[in-house]
Scaffold this motif. Structure first.
Motif, PDB file in Angstrom:
ATOM      1  N   LEU A  92       9.224  -1.183   8.268  1.00 32.05           N
ATOM      2  CA  LEU A  92       7.834  -1.570   8.478  1.00 32.05           C
ATOM      3  C   LEU A  92       7.717  -2.431   9.728  1.00 32.05           C
ATOM      4  O   LEU A  92       8.627  -3.178  10.061  1.00 32.05           O
ATOM      5  N   ASP A  93       6.564  -2.346  10.396  1.00 35.88           N
ATOM      6  CA  ASP A  93       6.285  -3.260  11.495  1.00 35.88           C
ATOM      7  C   ASP A  93       5.254  -4.286  11.009  1.00 35.88           C
ATOM      8  O   ASP A  93       4.794  -4.232   9.865  1.00 35.88           O
ATOM      9  N   ASP A  94       4.909  -5.227  11.866  1.00 38.59           N
ATOM     10  CA  ASP A  94       3.994  -6.300  11.463  1.00 38.59           C
ATOM     11  C   ASP A  94       2.639  -5.766  11.012  1.00 38.59           C
ATOM     12  O   ASP A  94       2.053  -6.289  10.060  1.00 38.59           O
ATOM     13  N   ALA A  95       2.140  -4.737  11.678  1.00 38.55           N
ATOM     14  CA  ALA A  95       0.840  -4.164  11.288  1.00 38.55           C
ATOM     15  C   ALA A  95       0.922  -3.551   9.893  1.00 38.55           C
ATOM     16  O   ALA A  95      -0.019  -3.683   9.098  1.00 38.55           O
ATOM     17  N   ASP A  96       2.047  -2.901   9.578  1.00 40.24           N
ATOM     18  CA  ASP A  96       2.240  -2.333   8.237  1.00 40.24           C
ATOM     19  C   ASP A  96       2.252  -3.427   7.175  1.00 40.24           C
ATOM     20  O   ASP A  96       1.719  -3.250   6.081  1.00 40.24           O
ATOM     21  N   ARG A  97       2.874  -4.539   7.499  1.00 39.60           N
ATOM     22  CA  ARG A  97       3.064  -5.607   6.519  1.00 39.60           C
ATOM     23  C   ARG A  97       1.787  -6.398   6.231  1.00 39.60           C
ATOM     24  O   ARG A  97       1.668  -7.010   5.172  1.00 39.60           O
ATOM     25  N   MET A  98       0.847  -6.431   7.156  1.00 35.19           N
ATOM     26  CA  MET A  98      -0.315  -7.304   7.021  1.00 35.19           C
ATOM     27  C   MET A  98      -1.088  -7.119   5.708  1.00 35.19           C
ATOM     28  O   MET A  98      -1.344  -8.102   5.011  1.00 35.19           O
ATOM     29  N   PRO A  99      -1.494  -5.895   5.312  1.00 31.80           N
ATOM     30  CA  PRO A  99      -2.232  -5.784   4.047  1.00 31.80           C
ATOM     31  C   PRO A  99      -1.407  -6.207   2.837  1.00 31.80           C
ATOM     32  O   PRO A  99      -1.935  -6.756   1.865  1.00 31.80           O
ATOM     33  N   TRP A 100      -0.106  -5.999   2.900  1.00 31.99           N
ATOM     34  CA  TRP A 100       0.779  -6.408   1.819  1.00 31.99           C
ATOM     35  C   TRP A 100       0.859  -7.925   1.735  1.00 31.99           C
ATOM     36  O   TRP A 100       0.716  -8.510   0.654  1.00 31.99           O
ATOM     37  N   LEU A 101       1.059  -8.586   2.874  1.00 33.89           N
ATOM     38  CA  LEU A 101       1.129 -10.050   2.886  1.00 33.89           C
ATOM     39  C   LEU A 101      -0.189 -10.658   2.405  1.00 33.89           C
ATOM     40  O   LEU A 101      -0.188 -11.658   1.678  1.00 33.89           O
ATOM     41  N   GLN A 102      -1.296 -10.059   2.786  1.00 32.05           N
ATOM     42  CA  GLN A 102      -2.610 -10.546   2.333  1.00 32.05           C
ATOM     43  C   GLN A 102      -2.761 -10.375   0.822  1.00 32.05           C
ATOM     44  O   GLN A 102      -3.338 -11.241   0.152  1.00 32.05           O
ATOM     45  N   ALA A 103      -2.230  -9.289   0.275  1.00 35.10           N
ATOM     46  CA  ALA A 103      -2.275  -9.079  -1.178  1.00 35.10           C
ATOM     47  C   ALA A 103      -1.424 -10.118  -1.904  1.00 35.10           C
ATOM     48  O   ALA A 103      -1.820 -10.636  -2.956  1.00 35.10           O
ATOM     49  N   VAL A 104      -0.266 -10.441  -1.349  1.00 36.71           N
ATOM     50  CA  VAL A 104       0.586 -11.481  -1.929  1.00 36.71           C
ATOM     51  C   VAL A 104      -0.158 -12.814  -1.909  1.00 36.71           C
ATOM     52  O   VAL A 104      -0.196 -13.545  -2.906  1.00 36.71           O
ATOM     53  N   PRO A 108       0.842  -1.201   0.000  1.00 37.25           N
ATOM     54  CA  PRO A 108       0.000   0.000   0.000  1.00 37.25           C
ATOM     55  C   PRO A 108       0.880   1.256   0.000  1.00 37.25           C
ATOM     56  O   PRO A 108       2.033   1.216   0.472  1.00 37.25           O
ATOM     57  N   PRO A 109       0.365   2.362  -0.515  1.00 31.03           N
ATOM     58  CA  PRO A 109       1.163   3.604  -0.574  1.00 31.03           C
ATOM     59  C   PRO A 109       1.745   4.024   0.780  1.00 31.03           C
ATOM     60  O   PRO A 109       2.861   4.547   0.833  1.00 31.03           O
ATOM     61  N   SER A 110       1.033   3.779   1.868  1.00 28.50           N
ATOM     62  CA  SER A 110       1.554   4.169   3.189  1.00 28.50           C
ATOM     63  C   SER A 110       2.844   3.411   3.516  1.00 28.50           C
ATOM     64  O   SER A 110       3.758   3.978   4.131  1.00 28.50           O
ATOM     65  N   ASN A 111       2.949   2.151   3.108  1.00 28.92           N
ATOM     66  CA  ASN A 111       4.183   1.391   3.338  1.00 28.92           C
ATOM     67  C   ASN A 111       5.332   1.960   2.515  1.00 28.92           C
ATOM     68  O   ASN A 111       6.453   2.082   3.005  1.00 28.92           O
ATOM     69  N   VAL A 112       5.035   2.278   1.271  1.00 26.81           N
ATOM     70  CA  VAL A 112       6.068   2.823   0.391  1.00 26.81           C
ATOM     71  C   VAL A 112       6.613   4.121   0.973  1.00 26.81           C
ATOM     72  O   VAL A 112       7.834   4.320   1.040  1.00 26.81           O
ATOM     73  N   GLU A 113       5.732   4.986   1.434  1.00 26.79           N
ATOM     74  CA  GLU A 113       6.173   6.260   2.002  1.00 26.79           C
ATOM     75  C   GLU A 113       6.988   6.047   3.268  1.00 26.79           C
ATOM     76  O   GLU A 113       7.995   6.733   3.493  1.00 26.79           O
ATOM     77  N   LYS A 114       6.576   5.107   4.095  1.00 30.80           N
ATOM     78  CA  LYS A 114       7.306   4.837   5.332  1.00 30.80           C
ATOM     79  C   LYS A 114       8.721   4.350   5.023  1.00 30.80           C
ATOM     80  O   LYS A 114       9.697   4.829   5.608  1.00 30.80           O
ATOM     81  N   MET A 115       8.848   3.401   4.080  1.00 36.15           N
ATOM     82  CA  MET A 115      10.172   2.899   3.717  1.00 36.15           C
ATOM     83  C   MET A 115      11.006   3.982   3.045  1.00 36.15           C
ATOM     84  O   MET A 115      12.204   4.107   3.304  1.00 36.15           O
ATOM     85  N   ARG A 116      10.368   4.754   2.176  1.00 38.51           N
ATOM     86  CA  ARG A 116      11.084   5.824   1.472  1.00 38.51           C
ATOM     87  C   ARG A 116      11.681   6.823   2.468  1.00 38.51           C
ATOM     88  O   ARG A 116      12.755   7.370   2.243  1.00 38.51           O
ATOM     89  N   SER A 117      10.994   7.024   3.591  1.00 38.32           N
ATOM     90  CA  SER A 117      11.487   7.961   4.598  1.00 38.32           C
ATOM     91  C   SER A 117      12.546   7.329   5.508  1.00 38.32           C
ATOM     92  O   SER A 117      13.037   7.968   6.429  1.00 38.32           O
ATOM     93  N   GLY A 118      12.863   6.032   5.255  1.00 36.86           N
ATOM     94  CA  GLY A 118      13.919   5.371   6.004  1.00 36.86           C
ATOM     95  C   GLY A 118      13.457   4.666   7.257  1.00 36.86           C
ATOM     96  O   GLY A 118      14.282   4.240   8.068  1.00 36.86           O
ATOM     97  N   ARG A 119      12.138   4.516   7.426  1.00 32.06           N
ATOM     98  CA  ARG A 119      11.617   3.825   8.603  1.00 32.06           C
ATOM     99  C   ARG A 119      11.208   2.402   8.227  1.00 32.06           C
ATOM    100  O   ARG A 119      10.493   2.200   7.255  1.00 32.06           O
TER     101      ARG A 119
END
Length: 186
Positions: A71-83, A58-69
């Motif tokens: 991801l935590d497990d909650a951030d990853r959940m929608p991505w893992l579900q999409a995979v 999701p865009p929020s994950n991309v922005e978080k990583m782009r800013s150098g932070r």
């Protein structure tokens, strides 16, 4: 075994479609391990559909990583579900496929692969120093090299009961793919 000049690699590739049974391949590893590059070469050789897992963030994950932070497990959940949805779509259609997903923790792999039949986990492995040297040489759209340490800290290598195909990435992409195809065909 493949040679540096590629002679055996071409033989291996020419028989790949006949010897590798149809399945969904999930290429895992830390950033810079070669997931996308190896997956694209597998796509070229096998002709199977390919999905870049990073594109499912999701865009929020991309922005978080782009800013150098990281991801935590909650951030990853929608991505893992999409995979997992992409994998399920391939399986429902009785189609093979190739997808990349870091899948760093066993709990993540339970979401993306779990007990699904027809899915094979491929772990692209190397040590942190080698991958760091590779990652500083490339430009990723949002994954800065400084997040590599957090990926190794998070990494839980797959255990035998997950039945991974483990490939230590060390030679050329062609050699890595040839080795992987040989392992998948057995």
């Amino acid at each position: 075994m493949p040679t540096r000049n590629g002679s055996c690699i071409k033989v291996t590739e020419s028989g790949a479609e006949r010897t590798v049974p149809p399945m969904v391949l999930v290429l895992m590893g830390v950033s810079g391990s070669g997931k996308s590059t190896v997956a694209l070469e597998l796509h070229r050789v096998l002709g199977w559909p390919f999905q870049e897992g990073d594109d499912l963030h999701p865009p929020s994950n991309v922005e978080k990583m782009r800013s150098g932070r990281p991801l935590d497990d909650a951030d990853r959940m929608p991505w893992l579900q999409a995979v997992a949805r992409w994998i399920d779509e391939r399986l429902s259609a009785h189609e093979p496929g190739i997808i990349t997903c870091s899948n760093l923790r066993r709990a993540y792999r339970q979401i993306t692969i779990g007990t699904r039949q027809g899915v094979r986990l491929v772990f692209l492995k190397n040590d942190e120093q080698v991958i760091h040297a590779r990652i500083v040489q490339r430009q990723h759209r949002y994954m800065p090299p400084k997040l590599l340490r957090s990926q190794f800290e998070t990494l839980e290598e797959p255990s035998e009961d997950e039945h991974p195909v483990v490939v230590t990435v060390r030679g050329s992409i062609a050699e890595t793919v040839a080795e992987l195809l040989q392992l998948l065909a057995t």
